[in-house]
Design a protein around this motif. Structure first.
Motif, short mmCIF file in Angstrom:
data_model
loop_
_atom_site.label_atom_id
_atom_site.label_comp_id
_atom_site.label_asym_id
_atom_site.label_seq_id
_atom_site.Cartn_x
_atom_site.Cartn_y
_atom_site.Cartn_z
N ASN A 16 35.87 40.11 26.50
CA ASN A 16 34.79 39.39 27.16
C ASN A 16 35.13 37.96 27.51
N ASP A 17 36.29 37.47 27.09
CA ASP A 17 36.70 36.09 27.39
C ASP A 17 37.65 36.10 28.57
N CYS A 18 37.13 36.51 29.71
CA CYS A 18 38.02 36.74 30.85
C CYS A 18 37.60 35.98 32.10
N VAL A 19 38.59 35.68 32.88
CA VAL A 19 38.40 35.17 34.22
C VAL A 19 38.90 36.26 35.15
N GLU A 20 38.12 36.56 36.17
CA GLU A 20 38.52 37.58 37.13
C GLU A 20 38.64 36.95 38.51
N VAL A 21 39.53 37.51 39.31
CA VAL A 21 39.77 37.01 40.65
C VAL A 21 39.71 38.18 41.64
N ALA A 22 39.18 37.89 42.81
CA ALA A 22 39.16 38.87 43.91
C ALA A 22 39.64 38.14 45.16
N HIS A 23 40.31 38.90 46.01
CA HIS A 23 40.85 38.35 47.26
C HIS A 23 40.37 39.26 48.39
#
Length: 56
Positions: A16-23
């Motif tokens: 749950n300690d996450c950073v997510e990225v989308a392009h």
């Protein structure tokens, strides 16, 4: 939109300690916190690339 989780997220075995990225487009990068997926941060791709270059 496809979200990818940072390989540095989840220290200590947590998911749950996450950073997510989308392009989603060639000109835009989106970031979000997994625990609080809304709102997202949106950056022009060139600005995000510049940020990563300076941080690393």
């Amino acid at each position: 939109m496809t979200w990818r989780r940072s390989s540095f997220s989840g220290a200590g075995g947590g998911n749950n300690d996450c950073v997510e990225v989308a392009h989603p487009t060639p000109t835009t990068v989106h970031l979000r916190d997994t625990k609080n997926p809304a709102p997202t941060l949106r950056f022009p791709t060139r600005a995000f690339t510049s940020l990563l270059t300076r941080v690393s």
